[in-house]
Enzyme design. Structure first.
Site, PDB file in Angstrom:
ATOM      1  N   CYS A 116       0.819  -1.225   0.000  1.00  0.00           N
ATOM      2  CA  CYS A 116       0.000   0.000   0.000  1.00  0.00           C
ATOM      3  C   CYS A 116       0.849   1.270   0.000  1.00  0.00           C
ATOM      4  CB  CYS A 116      -0.957   0.010   1.187  1.00  0.00           C
ATOM      5  SG  CYS A 116      -2.008  -1.443   1.250  1.00  0.00           S
ATOM      6  N   HIS A 249      -3.376   7.349   1.869  1.00  0.00           N
ATOM      7  CA  HIS A 249      -3.788   5.982   1.526  1.00  0.00           C
ATOM      8  C   HIS A 249      -5.134   5.718   2.182  1.00  0.00           C
ATOM      9  CE1 HIS A 249      -4.015   1.764   1.023  1.00  0.00           C
ATOM     10  NE2 HIS A 249      -3.678   1.459   2.265  1.00  0.00           N
ATOM     11  N   ASN A 279     -10.194  -0.336   0.471  1.00  0.00           N
ATOM     12  CA  ASN A 279      -8.732  -0.202   0.412  1.00  0.00           C
ATOM     13  C   ASN A 279      -8.243  -0.872  -0.874  1.00  0.00           C
ATOM     14  OD1 ASN A 279      -5.968  -0.455   0.695  1.00  0.00           O
ATOM     15  ND2 ASN A 279      -6.048  -1.112   2.843  1.00  0.00           N
TER      16      ASN A 279
HETATM   17  O1  UT7 Z   1      -3.569  -0.986   3.721  1.00  0.00           O
HETATM   18  C1  UT7 Z   1      -2.726  -1.444   4.713  1.00  0.00           C
HETATM   19  C2  UT7 Z   1      -3.084  -0.829   5.950  1.00  0.00           C
HETATM   20  N1  UT7 Z   1      -4.187  -1.542   6.590  1.00  0.00           N
HETATM   21  C3  UT7 Z   1      -4.804  -0.902   7.542  1.00  0.00           C
HETATM   22  O2  UT7 Z   1      -4.527   0.256   7.763  1.00  0.00           O
HETATM   23  C4  UT7 Z   1      -5.802  -1.634   8.408  1.00  0.00           C
HETATM   24  C5  UT7 Z   1      -5.602  -1.161   9.811  1.00  0.00           C
HETATM   25  N2  UT7 Z   1      -6.514  -1.795  10.795  1.00  0.00           N
HETATM   26  C6  UT7 Z   1      -7.815  -1.503  10.810  1.00  0.00           C
HETATM   27  O3  UT7 Z   1      -8.308  -0.762   9.994  1.00  0.00           O
HETATM   28  C7  UT7 Z   1      -8.640  -2.092  11.936  1.00  0.00           C
HETATM   29  O4  UT7 Z   1      -7.773  -2.686  12.889  1.00  0.00           O
HETATM   30  C8  UT7 Z   1      -9.669  -3.128  11.442  1.00  0.00           C
HETATM   31  C9  UT7 Z   1     -10.770  -2.433  10.684  1.00  0.00           C
HETATM   32  C10 UT7 Z   1      -9.013  -4.182  10.581  1.00  0.00           C
HETATM   33  C11 UT7 Z   1     -10.322  -3.827  12.644  1.00  0.00           C
HETATM   34  O5  UT7 Z   1     -10.927  -2.880  13.504  1.00  0.00           O
HETATM   35  P1  UT7 Z   1     -10.661  -2.933  15.076  1.00  0.00           P
HETATM   36  O6  UT7 Z   1     -11.460  -1.847  15.668  1.00  0.00           O
HETATM   37  O7  UT7 Z   1      -9.173  -2.886  15.283  1.00  0.00           O
HETATM   38  O8  UT7 Z   1     -11.273  -4.317  15.466  1.00  0.00           O
HETATM   39  P2  UT7 Z   1     -10.562  -5.570  16.157  1.00  0.00           P
HETATM   40  O9  UT7 Z   1      -9.571  -6.191  15.231  1.00  0.00           O
HETATM   41  O10 UT7 Z   1     -10.085  -5.154  17.509  1.00  0.00           O
HETATM   42  O11 UT7 Z   1     -11.766  -6.567  16.337  1.00  0.00           O
HETATM   43  C12 UT7 Z   1     -12.834  -6.282  17.241  1.00  0.00           C
HETATM   44  C13 UT7 Z   1     -13.866  -7.396  17.123  1.00  0.00           C
HETATM   45  C14 UT7 Z   1     -13.263  -8.781  17.174  1.00  0.00           C
HETATM   46  O12 UT7 Z   1     -14.175  -9.629  17.855  1.00  0.00           O
HETATM   47  P3  UT7 Z   1     -13.942  -9.996  19.402  1.00  0.00           P
HETATM   48  O13 UT7 Z   1     -12.614 -10.696  19.456  1.00  0.00           O
HETATM   49  O14 UT7 Z   1     -13.951  -8.685  20.135  1.00  0.00           O
HETATM   50  O15 UT7 Z   1     -15.109 -10.877  19.714  1.00  0.00           O
HETATM   51  C15 UT7 Z   1     -13.220  -9.215  15.731  1.00  0.00           C
HETATM   52  O16 UT7 Z   1     -13.268 -10.609  15.560  1.00  0.00           O
HETATM   53  O17 UT7 Z   1     -14.506  -7.281  15.843  1.00  0.00           O
HETATM   54  C16 UT7 Z   1     -14.463  -8.567  15.200  1.00  0.00           C
HETATM   55  N3  UT7 Z   1     -14.484  -8.376  13.757  1.00  0.00           N
HETATM   56  C17 UT7 Z   1     -15.616  -8.206  13.069  1.00  0.00           C
HETATM   57  N4  UT7 Z   1     -16.892  -8.181  13.441  1.00  0.00           N
HETATM   58  C18 UT7 Z   1     -17.820  -7.981  12.477  1.00  0.00           C
HETATM   59  C19 UT7 Z   1     -13.423  -8.293  12.904  1.00  0.00           C
HETATM   60  N5  UT7 Z   1     -13.869  -8.109  11.661  1.00  0.00           N
HETATM   61  C20 UT7 Z   1     -15.214  -8.036  11.726  1.00  0.00           C
HETATM   62  C21 UT7 Z   1     -16.220  -7.845  10.776  1.00  0.00           C
HETATM   63  N6  UT7 Z   1     -17.519  -7.818  11.190  1.00  0.00           N
HETATM   64  N7  UT7 Z   1     -15.963  -7.669   9.458  1.00  0.00           N
END
Ligand code: UT7
Length: 322
Positions: A116, A249, A279
């Site tokens: 990216c 980005h 993305n």
């Molecule tokens: O291009 C390269 C750069 N990439 C990025 O910049 C991505 C950077 N990271 C992010 O944007 C975020 O970390 C994410 C959007 C990927 C995730 O958001 P988050 O607020 O960090 O969520 P999390 O990973 O802490 O997950 C929270 C909960 C988890 O469930 P539990 O363990 O709390 O029960 C995940 O399993 O949300 C769950 N989860 C989802 N729930 C519903 C993860 N993906 C999903 C989903 N729908 N699609």
């Protein structure tokens, strides 16, 4: 003194946008439109149909950029194409693009892989080629088909990405267009975002899909994007107050808002397309730039800070006047 300047932008998005609800239903994901919008800002993305490759998308984006710049394909003497989803292992997607554009002038063409962060790397490379005097007119392209490397059962990643391509024509001139660029990488963080599979004896070995530690990537991105923004502003001998637009980005609206805040830029000065593009990795910055230019948001003579971060980890920024 030779400077380089962006003289035309173009982009290509395949097919119709696929909304969150449709995506969740199609792949039977344990997710909701509400979760995706709240955590990422993404509402829809474009997905390339079977048989459409990165070079197909790049071709259309480049045709639009060439038209905007008033240039013909054979005016181009350098193609730098950033992608992590090339058409083939080789030949490069850049040379396939060259052929599809009908170029016959022997221009240099190569791919560059910085995930990216790829478009910023490609822009910095083209800028340095042009400033050195060796090349005069470059196509800088980000083109991706990330839908092909997603695990459609992994809700933590498959809802985030989309396909597309963006391109700019960069030309030599006597007025500064690209004021400064800054590039960085830190391979110690290579495992927090990776497609770790490889080929052996013609067969895929290991995991062929994108895996990400989302929270680690999020924290890393917010930190380095703020740092590299300050670095490139200082390198250009400018101040944050002179920046009209931030074109980051497009990964997550929360990361973009955090960067804008650190630069004391109001949120409306941050170009946002993640809501309808998702993305698109190396394509996201030129896609956002093209949309902002064509809609009249970013006008001629305005200054924009472009910045990217991605797997590797790589990150970088470019300060430009259009
Ligand atoms: O291009 C390269 C750069 N990439 C990025 O910049 C991505 C950077 N990271 C992010 O944007 C975020 O970390 C994410 C959007 C990927 C995730 O958001 P988050 O607020 O960090 O969520 P999390 O990973 O802490 O997950 C929270 C909960 C988890 O469930 P539990 O363990 O709390 O029960 C995940 O399993 O949300 C769950 N989860 C989802 N729930 C519903 C993860 N993906 C999903 C989903 N729908 N699609």
């Amino acid at each position: 003194m030779i400077y380089s300047r962006i003289t035309g932008t173009g982009s290509c998005l395949p097919g119709n946008p696929v909304g969150n609800a449709a995506l969740v239903a199609t792949y039977g994901l344990d997710s909701t439109d509400e979760w995706i919008v709240e955590r990422t800002g993404i509402r829809a993305r474009h997905l390339a149909p079977a048989g459409t490759t990165a070079s197909d998308l790049a071709k259309v984006a480049c045709e639009h950029a060439l038209e905007a710049a008033g240039r013909a394909p054979n005016d181009i003497d350098l193609i730098v194409l950033a992608t992590s989803t090339p058409d083939f292992i080789f030949p490069s997607t850049a040379t396939i693009l060259q052929d599809k554009l009908g170029m016959t002038n022997g221009a240099a063409a190569f791919d560059l892989q910085a995930v990216c962060g790829g478009f910023i790397y490609a822009l910095a490379v083209a800028d340095k080629f042009i400033r050195s005097g060796s090349h005069q007119c470059a196509l800088v392209v980000g083109a991706e088909t990330f839908s092909r490397i997603l695990d459609w059962t992994d809700r933590g990643t498959c809802v985030l990405f989309g396909d597309g391509a963006g391109a700019v024509v960069v030309e030599a001139g006597d007025k500064p267009g690209i004021h400064a660029t800054a590039l960085h990488a830190d391979g110690r963080y290579r495992n927090i975002l990776a497609v770790a599979g490889h080929l052996s004896g013609g067969r895929p070995i290991g995991d062929p899909f994108l895996r990400m530690d989302g929270q680690a990537v999020f924290k890393f991105a917010v930190k380095v994007l703020a740092e590299v923004a300050q670095e490139v502003i200082a390198a250009a001998g400018m101040t944050a107050e002179q920046i009209n637009w931030l074109v980051p980005h497009q990964a997550n609206i929360r990361i973009m808002q955090a960067t804008a805040k650190k630069l004391h830029l109001p949120p409306e000065k941050c170009v946002v397309t993640v809501d309808h593009h998702g993305n698109t990795s190396a394509a996201s910055i030129p896609l956002a730039l093209d949309e902002a230019v064509r809609s009249g948001k970013i006008g001629a003579g305005e200054t924009a800070l472009l910045e990217g971060v991605g797997g590797g980890f790589t990150w970088g920024a470019a300060l430009i006047t259009l």
